[in-house]
Design an enzyme around this catalytic site. Structure first.
Site, PDB file in Angstrom:
ATOM      1  N   CYS A   1       0.836  -1.197   0.000  1.00  0.00           N
ATOM      2  CA  CYS A   1       0.000   0.000   0.000  1.00  0.00           C
ATOM      3  C   CYS A   1       0.881   1.261   0.000  1.00  0.00           C
ATOM      4  O   CYS A   1       1.891   1.298   0.677  1.00  0.00           O
ATOM      5  CB  CYS A   1      -0.922   0.112   1.205  1.00  0.00           C
ATOM      6  SG  CYS A   1      -2.000  -1.289   1.438  1.00  0.00           S
TER       7      CYS A   1
ATOM      8  N   ARG B   1       4.052  -0.480  -4.745  1.00  0.00           N
ATOM      9  CA  ARG B   1       3.830  -0.947  -3.368  1.00  0.00           C
ATOM     10  C   ARG B   1       2.506  -1.676  -3.224  1.00  0.00           C
ATOM     11  O   ARG B   1       2.242  -2.309  -2.210  1.00  0.00           O
ATOM     12  CB  ARG B   1       3.818   0.254  -2.404  1.00  0.00           C
ATOM     13  CG  ARG B   1       5.142   0.934  -2.274  1.00  0.00           C
ATOM     14  CD  ARG B   1       5.003   2.124  -1.365  1.00  0.00           C
ATOM     15  NE  ARG B   1       4.858   1.686   0.013  1.00  0.00           N
ATOM     16  CZ  ARG B   1       5.845   1.681   0.887  1.00  0.00           C
ATOM     17  NH1 ARG B   1       7.029   2.076   0.535  1.00  0.00           N
ATOM     18  NH2 ARG B   1       5.649   1.291   2.119  1.00  0.00           N
TER      19      ARG B   1
ATOM     20  N   TRP C   1      -2.835  -2.800  -1.564  1.00  0.00           N
ATOM     21  CA  TRP C   1      -2.514  -4.221  -1.709  1.00  0.00           C
ATOM     22  C   TRP C   1      -3.325  -4.905  -0.624  1.00  0.00           C
ATOM     23  O   TRP C   1      -3.025  -4.774   0.556  1.00  0.00           O
ATOM     24  CB  TRP C   1      -1.016  -4.403  -1.496  1.00  0.00           C
ATOM     25  CG  TRP C   1      -0.466  -5.747  -1.832  1.00  0.00           C
ATOM     26  CD1 TRP C   1      -0.135  -6.210  -3.079  1.00  0.00           C
ATOM     27  CD2 TRP C   1      -0.121  -6.801  -0.934  1.00  0.00           C
ATOM     28  NE1 TRP C   1       0.371  -7.474  -2.988  1.00  0.00           N
ATOM     29  CE2 TRP C   1       0.392  -7.866  -1.677  1.00  0.00           C
ATOM     30  CE3 TRP C   1      -0.210  -6.957   0.452  1.00  0.00           C
ATOM     31  CZ2 TRP C   1       0.822  -9.061  -1.121  1.00  0.00           C
ATOM     32  CZ3 TRP C   1       0.223  -8.147   1.021  1.00  0.00           C
ATOM     33  CH2 TRP C   1       0.731  -9.179   0.228  1.00  0.00           C
TER      34      TRP C   1
ATOM     35  N   ASN D   1      -2.163   2.610   5.882  1.00  0.00           N
ATOM     36  CA  ASN D   1      -1.288   1.519   5.498  1.00  0.00           C
ATOM     37  C   ASN D   1      -0.969   0.766   6.777  1.00  0.00           C
ATOM     38  O   ASN D   1      -0.477   1.371   7.722  1.00  0.00           O
ATOM     39  CB  ASN D   1      -0.019   2.137   4.879  1.00  0.00           C
ATOM     40  CG  ASN D   1       0.854   1.114   4.240  1.00  0.00           C
ATOM     41  OD1 ASN D   1       0.499  -0.049   4.160  1.00  0.00           O
ATOM     42  ND2 ASN D   1       2.010   1.551   3.773  1.00  0.00           N
ATOM     43  N   GLY D   2      -1.270  -0.530   6.856  1.00  0.00           N
ATOM     44  CA  GLY D   2      -1.022  -1.284   8.084  1.00  0.00           C
ATOM     45  C   GLY D   2      -2.232  -2.127   8.440  1.00  0.00           C
ATOM     46  O   GLY D   2      -3.113  -2.340   7.609  1.00  0.00           O
TER      47      GLY D   2
ATOM     48  N   GLU E   1      17.017 -18.632  -5.585  1.00  0.00           N
ATOM     49  CA  GLU E   1      16.662 -17.345  -6.183  1.00  0.00           C
ATOM     50  C   GLU E   1      16.060 -17.557  -7.578  1.00  0.00           C
ATOM     51  O   GLU E   1      15.075 -16.910  -7.948  1.00  0.00           O
ATOM     52  CB  GLU E   1      17.896 -16.429  -6.226  1.00  0.00           C
ATOM     53  CG  GLU E   1      17.686 -15.072  -6.868  1.00  0.00           C
ATOM     54  CD  GLU E   1      16.668 -14.177  -6.155  1.00  0.00           C
ATOM     55  OE1 GLU E   1      16.133 -14.571  -5.111  1.00  0.00           O
ATOM     56  OE2 GLU E   1      16.399 -13.088  -6.689  1.00  0.00           O
TER      57      GLU E   1
ATOM     58  N   LYS F   1      12.327 -16.361  -8.544  1.00  0.00           N
ATOM     59  CA  LYS F   1      12.055 -15.412  -9.629  1.00  0.00           C
ATOM     60  C   LYS F   1      11.060 -16.012 -10.623  1.00  0.00           C
ATOM     61  O   LYS F   1      10.125 -15.360 -11.044  1.00  0.00           O
ATOM     62  CB  LYS F   1      13.334 -15.044 -10.395  1.00  0.00           C
ATOM     63  CG  LYS F   1      14.318 -14.152  -9.704  1.00  0.00           C
ATOM     64  CD  LYS F   1      13.874 -12.715  -9.542  1.00  0.00           C
ATOM     65  CE  LYS F   1      13.278 -12.510  -8.171  1.00  0.00           C
ATOM     66  NZ  LYS F   1      14.169 -11.940  -7.170  1.00  0.00           N
TER      67      LYS F   1
ATOM     68  N   GLU G   1       7.529 -16.239  -9.113  1.00  0.00           N
ATOM     69  CA  GLU G   1       6.927 -14.931  -8.838  1.00  0.00           C
ATOM     70  C   GLU G   1       6.354 -14.274 -10.077  1.00  0.00           C
ATOM     71  O   GLU G   1       5.294 -13.672 -10.020  1.00  0.00           O
ATOM     72  CB  GLU G   1       7.996 -13.965  -8.301  1.00  0.00           C
ATOM     73  CG  GLU G   1       8.269 -14.059  -6.838  1.00  0.00           C
ATOM     74  CD  GLU G   1       9.333 -13.059  -6.438  1.00  0.00           C
ATOM     75  OE1 GLU G   1       9.065 -12.260  -5.547  1.00  0.00           O
ATOM     76  OE2 GLU G   1      10.447 -13.078  -7.010  1.00  0.00           O
TER      77      GLU G   1
ATOM     78  N   HIS H   1      16.973 -38.022  -2.050  1.00  0.00           N
ATOM     79  CA  HIS H   1      16.303 -38.324  -0.783  1.00  0.00           C
ATOM     80  C   HIS H   1      14.804 -38.022  -0.862  1.00  0.00           C
ATOM     81  O   HIS H   1      14.170 -37.758   0.164  1.00  0.00           O
ATOM     82  CB  HIS H   1      16.957 -37.540   0.358  1.00  0.00           C
ATOM     83  CG  HIS H   1      18.393 -37.915   0.578  1.00  0.00           C
ATOM     84  ND1 HIS H   1      18.779 -39.150   1.042  1.00  0.00           N
ATOM     85  CD2 HIS H   1      19.547 -37.231   0.331  1.00  0.00           C
ATOM     86  CE1 HIS H   1      20.099 -39.202   1.111  1.00  0.00           C
ATOM     87  NE2 HIS H   1      20.590 -38.051   0.668  1.00  0.00           N
TER      88      HIS H   1
ATOM     89  N   LYS I   1       5.929  -4.701  -3.490  1.00  0.00           N
ATOM     90  CA  LYS I   1       7.375  -4.476  -3.404  1.00  0.00           C
ATOM     91  C   LYS I   1       7.853  -4.407  -1.963  1.00  0.00           C
ATOM     92  O   LYS I   1       8.924  -4.855  -1.635  1.00  0.00           O
ATOM     93  CB  LYS I   1       7.689  -3.166  -4.130  1.00  0.00           C
ATOM     94  CG  LYS I   1       9.148  -2.808  -4.148  1.00  0.00           C
ATOM     95  CD  LYS I   1       9.881  -3.629  -5.157  1.00  0.00           C
ATOM     96  CE  LYS I   1      11.351  -3.419  -5.194  1.00  0.00           C
ATOM     97  NZ  LYS I   1      12.033  -4.605  -5.724  1.00  0.00           N
TER      98      LYS I   1
HETATM   99  C1  F6R Z   1      11.520 -11.217  -4.461  1.00  0.00           C
HETATM  100  C2  F6R Z   1      11.306 -10.069  -3.631  1.00  0.00           C
HETATM  101  C3  F6R Z   1      10.891 -10.279  -2.208  1.00  0.00           C
HETATM  102  C4  F6R Z   1      11.706  -9.351  -1.302  1.00  0.00           C
HETATM  103  C5  F6R Z   1      11.238  -9.445   0.152  1.00  0.00           C
HETATM  104  C6  F6R Z   1      12.077  -8.585   1.084  1.00  0.00           C
HETATM  105  O1  F6R Z   1      11.800 -10.868  -5.766  1.00  0.00           O
HETATM  106  O2  F6R Z   1      11.461  -8.981  -4.073  1.00  0.00           O
HETATM  107  O3  F6R Z   1      11.041 -11.610  -1.824  1.00  0.00           O
HETATM  108  O4  F6R Z   1      13.054  -9.716  -1.422  1.00  0.00           O
HETATM  109  O5  F6R Z   1       9.897  -9.057   0.248  1.00  0.00           O
HETATM  110  O6  F6R Z   1      12.073  -7.243   0.688  1.00  0.00           O
HETATM  111  P1  F6R Z   1      13.163  -6.212   1.166  1.00  0.00           P
HETATM  112  O7  F6R Z   1      14.453  -6.588   0.525  1.00  0.00           O
HETATM  113  O8  F6R Z   1      12.654  -4.890   0.716  1.00  0.00           O
HETATM  114  O9  F6R Z   1      13.243  -6.330   2.658  1.00  0.00           O
END
Ligand code: F6R
Length: 611
Positions: A2, A27, A73, A99-100, A485, A489, A492, A508, A606
Site C-alpha cells: 500500500c 507498493r 494491496w 497503510n497497516g 533465487e 524469480k 513470482e 532423498h 514491493k
Molecule cells: C523477491 C522479492 C521479495 C523481497 C522481500 C524482502 O523478488 O522482491 O522476496 O526480497 O519481500 O524485501 P526487502 O528486501 O525490501 O526487505
C-alpha cells in the site's frame, strides 16, 4: 505494501496526488483512490484495479488544494471499489488513507456500531475513520481526535487523515509503517516513500514510530503519541538524494528488464570508494565498529525475507568460506517469532532492499532490545531499517521499481563479497589473496556487462521451457542459494511452479517427481563440486528429466545436458553474482512468453510493511 500520499498547499492537489501514487504503485496495485478537500467539502473517488482505472473516474479538473491518496494491496477485505481507500466515516466528516493493520478492528467496530456508526466496507481501516469521527466530538480538533483514537488502537499504521471542518490541515501518524513528510515551498507533502515526494521537493523529514504530525501549507508540528511525552517539535528537514531518471523505464519495455540490464552500473556503485588497493582490503564508511570490536565477534548471523534472505544465505556462505568465521542466514520472520537467543559475540546483519520490511525491522528491534549488535545491508537511504540499525552498508543500487528484486540482489551479494574481503583481511587472509579478490571484484561489472549484452539465446531458451507447468532448480553451497533465487524469480513472475533443492538432496525424495515434463535447472559453478553436479545430472536424466545446465564449466560434450547456459568464470566470491543474470533473464522471458504482468505480478507487493 500500500502506498499513501497527501498534499496540502496552494496547487491543485489532484495531479500532485496522482503523480505521487503513480510512483508508489509498485507498493500495491489492486485498487486506488483519492479524497479531495476544498473548503468544507470532501469528495472521494476510488476504484478497484490499477491507477488507470481510477483515472477514468476522476473529473478533468478539481480545485481542491488539500487531499490524500492511496494505492492498495489487499490484506483485510477483497480488492473492490468499496474496500479501496480513502475511507470515510458514515457522516462523511473524516477521510483517511491507512497503510497497516488494525488488530482490534472487530472490537472497535462493535463499539462504534453501538455509537451509531455504520460501515460500508470489510476493511479494518474504515473502523479507524469512524473512531476518529467519534473522538472528534470530544476532542474538538483533528489532531486531538487522531491522537485519542490511536491510543485505542492495537496494530500498525502509516496514517493520513482529513476532517471536513479543517480544510487546510492533514494529520499523519506512524507506527510500524513508514511516513515521510516532504517540505515544499508553501506546500507540505506526505507519503509512505520518498519516491512520491521527489518530483516536488527534496526536503524531507522522517516520522518515527509513535509520532503524529499536523501539516498545513507552511507549517509542520510533530508530537509524540505517548501521553507522558506531550511536547511539540519542529524538525529540520534533510535533503534526499534521489536520481529520478533511475526510477523511469527509459527505453525498456519493463522495469524488470531495465533493472536486470543496469546491474553492471549498480555493481560499480557498490564498489565505488570501497576498495583499498594499498592494504588489499575493503573499507566501509558506515559500520561504526572499530576493527577490535569486529574481531571480537565469533559468528555472523544474517537476517532478511524473501530474496533478501536468500542473498543473505549466499552472503553467509561467502563470509564463512573466506574468513572461516561461522556464518549463517535465517528468515527474519521466523527469527523474530521464536524468541531468539541473542549472543553478544554474534554480529547480526539485516538485509533489506526497501529497508521497510516489517518482519526484518522487527527482528532488528528484537536484537537491539536484547543488547545485540546489528548492521543493516540496505538499499533505500534513510529507510526505517537503515535508521533503526544506525550503522551498516548502503547498496547504492539506485531505486528498484519492479516488484521482484534483481539488481539489489546482485548488489547485496557484491556488498557481502566486499565485507568478506574486509573481515578476511582483518583475520588471516594474505595480501595476495586479498589482491585476487580485488581483481575479481574490479572486473565484475565489465564481465557482467559483456554477459548481459546479448540475451537472445536466453529468450529462446525461456520460450522453450515456458510451457512446462513445473521445474526444479538445484545446486550445491552457494549454487543452492542461486537455485533458490532462480526458482523464486520464476514462480513470482511467470507463475510456473518452481522448487529449489540442494542437488545432494534430490535422491532423498524429490527424484520421485522427475519425469519428461519436469525440467531441472542445475547451477554449476566451476568448483571442486563439479563431478558431484555431473552425477546429479545423470540421476535426473535416468528419469528422463530435461536438464538445463547454468554452468561455468564446459558442458559441450555432456550428452545428459539438453541445454547449457555458459557463464563466465570469476572468483569464488564473484561467481554467484555471475551465475545470477541467466536466472533473471529466464524468469523474465518466460513471464513474457506466458503473457504475465512482469513488473507487477499478482498477489505481490514491493515493500511488505505488514506482518
Ligand atoms: C523477491 C522479492 C521479495 C523481497 C522481500 C524482502 O523478488 O522482491 O522476496 O526480497 O519481500 O524485501 P526487502 O528486501 O525490501 O526487505
Amino acid at each position: 505494501m500500500c502506498g499513501i500520499v497527501g498534499y496540502v498547499g496552494s496547487k491543485n492537489a489532484m495531479p500532485v496526488l496522482l503523480e505521487g501514487l503513480s510512483r508508489l504503485e509498485y507498493r500495491g496495485y489492486d485498487s486506488a483512490g483519492l479524497a479531495l478537500q476544498r473548503k468544507e467539502k470532501i469528495e472521494v473517488f476510488k476504484k478497484a484495479g490499477r491507477l488507470d482505472a481510477l483515472r477514468t473516474l476522476l473529473p478533468k479538473r478539481n480545485a481542491a488544494t488539500t487531499g490524500i491518496g492511496h494505492t492498495r494491496w489487499a490484506t483485510h477485505g477483497a480488492p473492490t471499489d468499496l474496500n479501496a481507500h480513502p475511507h470515510t466515516d458514515s457522516s462523511g466528516c473524516v477521510s483517511i488513507a491507512h497503510n497497516g493493520i488494525i488488530e482490534n478492528a472487530g472490537e472497535l467496530r462493535e463499539y462504534l456500531t453501538t455509537r451509531g456508526h455504520s460501515f460500508a466496507s470489510d476493511t479494518d481501516s474504515e473502523v479507524l475513520a469512524a473512531l476518529i469521527a467519534e473522538e472528534y466530538g470530544n476532542a474538538g480538533s483533528l489532531l486531538a481526535a487522531v491522537k485519542a483514537s490511536l491510543r485505542r488502537v492495537a496494530g500498525t499504521y502509516g496514517l493520513l487523515a482529513m476532517h471536513r471542518d479543517e480544510p487546510a490541515n492533514i494529520i499523519t501518524a506512524r507506527n510500524g509503517s513508514p511516513v515521510v513528510v516532504g517540505v515544499g515551498d508553501n506546500e507540505m507533502l506526505v507519503a509512505s516513500d520518498v519516491a512520491a515526494l521527489v518530483p516536488f521537493t527534496r526536503q524531507v523529514l522522517y516520522l518515527e514510530d509513535g509520532e503524529i504530525a499536523s501539516l498545513s501549507a507552511k507549517h509542520h508540528e510533530i508530537h509524540s503519541l505517548e501521553a507522558s511525552r506531550p511536547g511539540v517539535s519542529q524538525r529540520t528537514p534533510s535533503v534526499v538524494d534521489f536520481d529520478v531518471t533511475l526510477a523511469s523505464k527509459g527505453h525498456h519495455d519493463h522495469f524488470t528488464l531495465k533493472e536486470i540490464s543496469e546491474q553492471p552500473e549498480a555493481l560499480e556503485r557498490v564498489l565505488r570508494g570501497r576498495i583499498d588497493t594499498r592494504f588489499k582490503t575493503a573499507h566501509f564508511g558506515g559500520l561504526n565498529l572499530e576493527p577490535k570490536e569486529l574481531l571480537s565477534f565469533k559468528r555472523i548471523k544474517i537476517l532478511g525475507c524473501g530474496s533478501a534472505f536468500i542473498a543473505g544465505s549466499i552472503g553467509a556462505a561467502m563470509i564463512e568460506r573466506t574468513t572461516r568465521l561461522p556464518a549463517d542466514a535465517e528468515s527474519a520472520a521466523e527469527f523474530r517469532y521464536r524468541n531468539p537467543i541473542i549472543e553478544h559475540d554474534t554480529l547480526y546483519m539485516a538485509v533489506s532492499q526497501s529497508g521497510e520490511t516489517f518482519d526484518t525491522l522487527t527482528a532488528v528491534q528484537e536484537i537491539q532490545r536484547k543488547g545485540g549488535t546489528v548492521l543493516g545491508v540496505v538499499n533505500v537511504v534513510g529507510s526505517s531499517i537503515a535508521r533503526q540499525c544506525g550503522a551498516g552498508i548502503y547498496l547504492h543500487a539506485g531505486p528498484e521499481v519492479a516488484v521482484v528484486s534483481t539488481k539489489t540482489f546482485a548488489c547485496t551479494l557484491c556488498a557481502f563479497a566486499l565485507f568478506a574481503l574486509y573481515m578476511g583481511r582483518m583475520r588471516d587472509m594474505s595480501p595476495a589473496e586479498g589482491e585476487a579478490i580485488i581483481n575479481a571484484l574490479t572486473q565484475l561489472p565489465e564481465q557482467m556487462r559483456a554477459q548481459i549484452a546479448s540475451p537472445d539465446p536466453l529468450r529462446r531458451l525461456a520460450q522453450k521451457y515456458a510451457h512446462y507447468q513445473r521445474a526444479y532448480f538445484v545446486g550445491r553451497c552457494e549454487g543452492f542459494g542461486l537455485a533458490r533465487e532462480g526458482a523464486l524469480k520464476l514462480k513470482e513472475i511467470s507463475y510456473i511452479h518452481a522448487e529449489a533443492y540442494p542437488a545432494s538432496e534430490l535422491k532423498h525424495g524429490p527424484l520421485a517427481l522427475i519425469d519428461e515434463q519436469t525440467p531441472t535447472f542445475v547451477i554449476i559453478p566451476q568448483d571442486d563440486l563439479l563431478t558431484k553436479n555431473l552425477s546429479t545430472i545423470a540421476e535426473i536424466k535416468t528419469r528422463q528429466g530435461p536438464v538445463v545446465a547454468v554452468s561455468q564449466a564446459d558442458m559441450s560434450d555432456k550428452p545428459d545436458v539438453d541445454d547449457c547456459i555458459a557463464v563466465p568464470k570469476g572468483h569464488p566470491l564473484t561467481d554467484p553474482i555471475l551465475l545470477l543474470p541467466p536466472l533473471q533473464f529466464l524468469a523474465y522471458y518466460a513471464a513474457l512468453e506466458r503473457e504475465c504482468d512482469v513488473d507487477q505480478p499478482r498477489n505481490l507487493a514491493k515493500s511488505v510493511t505488514v506482518e
